[in-house]
Design an enzyme around this catalytic site. Sequence first.
Site, mmCIF file in Angstrom:
data_model
loop_
_atom_site.group_PDB
_atom_site.id
_atom_site.type_symbol
_atom_site.label_atom_id
_atom_site.label_comp_id
_atom_site.label_asym_id
_atom_site.label_seq_id
_atom_site.Cartn_x
_atom_site.Cartn_y
_atom_site.Cartn_z
ATOM 1 N N ASN A 33 0.410 -0.874 0.196
ATOM 2 C CA ASN A 33 -0.399 0.021 0.025
ATOM 3 C C ASN A 33 0.590 1.587 0.058
ATOM 4 O OD1 ASN A 33 -1.895 2.098 0.698
ATOM 5 N ND2 ASN A 33 -2.166 1.256 2.931
ATOM 6 N N LYS B 225 0.278 4.444 -0.111
ATOM 7 C CA LYS B 225 -0.493 5.531 0.275
ATOM 8 C C LYS B 225 -0.187 6.615 -0.682
ATOM 9 C CE LYS B 225 0.295 3.251 4.509
ATOM 10 N NZ LYS B 225 -0.232 3.611 6.221
ATOM 11 N N HIS C 208 -9.444 1.096 5.306
ATOM 12 C CA HIS C 208 -8.117 1.448 5.896
ATOM 13 C C HIS C 208 -8.183 2.017 7.223
ATOM 14 C CE1 HIS C 208 -4.070 2.701 6.153
ATOM 15 N NE2 HIS C 208 -3.818 1.562 6.111
ATOM 16 N N GLU D 293 -7.025 4.732 7.884
ATOM 17 C CA GLU D 293 -6.431 6.144 7.404
ATOM 18 C C GLU D 293 -7.845 6.885 6.910
ATOM 19 O OE1 GLU D 293 -2.540 5.746 5.809
ATOM 20 O OE2 GLU D 293 -2.187 4.993 7.368
ATOM 21 N N GLU E 119 -4.888 -4.846 10.853
ATOM 22 C CA GLU E 119 -4.297 -3.292 10.443
ATOM 23 C C GLU E 119 -4.544 -3.090 12.313
ATOM 24 O OE1 GLU E 119 -2.057 -2.726 7.088
ATOM 25 O OE2 GLU E 119 -3.873 -1.503 7.220
ATOM 26 N N GLY F 187 2.500 2.628 11.072
ATOM 27 C CA GLY F 187 3.998 3.557 10.773
ATOM 28 C C GLY F 187 4.463 3.242 12.091
ATOM 29 N N SER G 206 3.510 -1.990 10.329
ATOM 30 C CA SER G 206 5.789 -1.862 10.855
ATOM 31 C C SER G 206 6.100 -2.970 10.600
ATOM 32 C CB SER G 206 5.547 -1.506 12.351
ATOM 33 O OG SER G 206 5.681 -0.500 12.227
HETATM 34 P P1 13P Z 1 3.603 0.869 7.752
HETATM 35 O O1 13P Z 1 3.686 -1.323 6.836
HETATM 36 O O2 13P Z 1 3.560 1.516 6.904
HETATM 37 O O3 13P Z 1 3.224 0.569 9.024
HETATM 38 O O4 13P Z 1 1.778 0.827 7.357
HETATM 39 C C1 13P Z 1 0.899 0.009 7.585
HETATM 40 C C2 13P Z 1 -0.635 -0.204 6.649
HETATM 41 O O5 13P Z 1 -0.835 0.429 7.040
HETATM 42 C C3 13P Z 1 -0.150 -0.304 5.214
HETATM 43 O O6 13P Z 1 -1.692 -0.344 4.807
#
Ligand code: 13P
Length: 253
Positions: free
Chosen positions: A9, A11, A91, A93, A163, A169, A208
């Site tokens: 992903n 982003k 997601h 976010e 997640e 992150g 992560s």
């Molecule tokens: P990270 O791997 O940067 O922690 O993000 C995970 C994520 O949100 C994948 O959709």
Amino acid sequence: MRRPLVMGNWKMNGRLESARALLAAVAAGAKGLASVEIVVCPPYPFLSLGAPQGIGLGAQNVAAQAEGAYTGEVSAAMLKDMACQFVIVGHSERRTLFGETNTAVAEKFAQVQAQGMIPVLCVGETADERDRGLTEKVIEEQIKAVVTAVGPAAFNRAVIAYEPVWAIGTGRAAAPADAQAVHHFIRSTVARTAAGAAASLRILYGGSVKAQNAPELFAQADIDGGLIGGAALNAQEFIGICRAADTKASKGS
Ligand code: 13P
């Protein structure tokens, strides 16, 4: 035996040229990894680059409506036209920064399936919810909203990504045993509500994941691969994660 799946992903990162370069580097690194399914999810404008041979293409979001006067939205049919096979919905976010509710996420899930693509439903608890012992309750509600909207066959052709919000992150991945416990709970929840789908449903872990911690996470019985954020922007790191999933599959574990 569920085929491991690793999805990148991206982003809202990169530019046209860096996206092109990343696709090429992922394609080169993926050669010889036959047992893992690899998918990249670039930002919308770069979907037109397509995915290289042997790599799947996914989108990061989709409209809850089929078409019409919804300025700035992108429909599932458009994503289908761009050769997407997967679409991430819900997601964290999207849920936290853009106010997407369980109901809206379920509508998106239905739009994706109606176009014959595979929705990747993200579920997971915040740090506060975990501290208050609400992890299972939150996730059950996230899953049930989809079953209510789509019906008991919802997960026959879908992927779930666990997640934990506190792991995204932050560099602080869930401990493999803790993640496994939640994945097992997710599979049991789907089994209760959607019977046949549970055994073959792929449940990805996200938050992560790096090449270094991927082998231990993927070694867990109910972790079928990963949804990768930051590490998916670095081809070498991403391929290291894909290799860990490939190894799991080729061992037949
Ligand atoms: P990270 O791997 O940067 O922690 O993000 C995970 C994520 O949100 C994948 O959709």
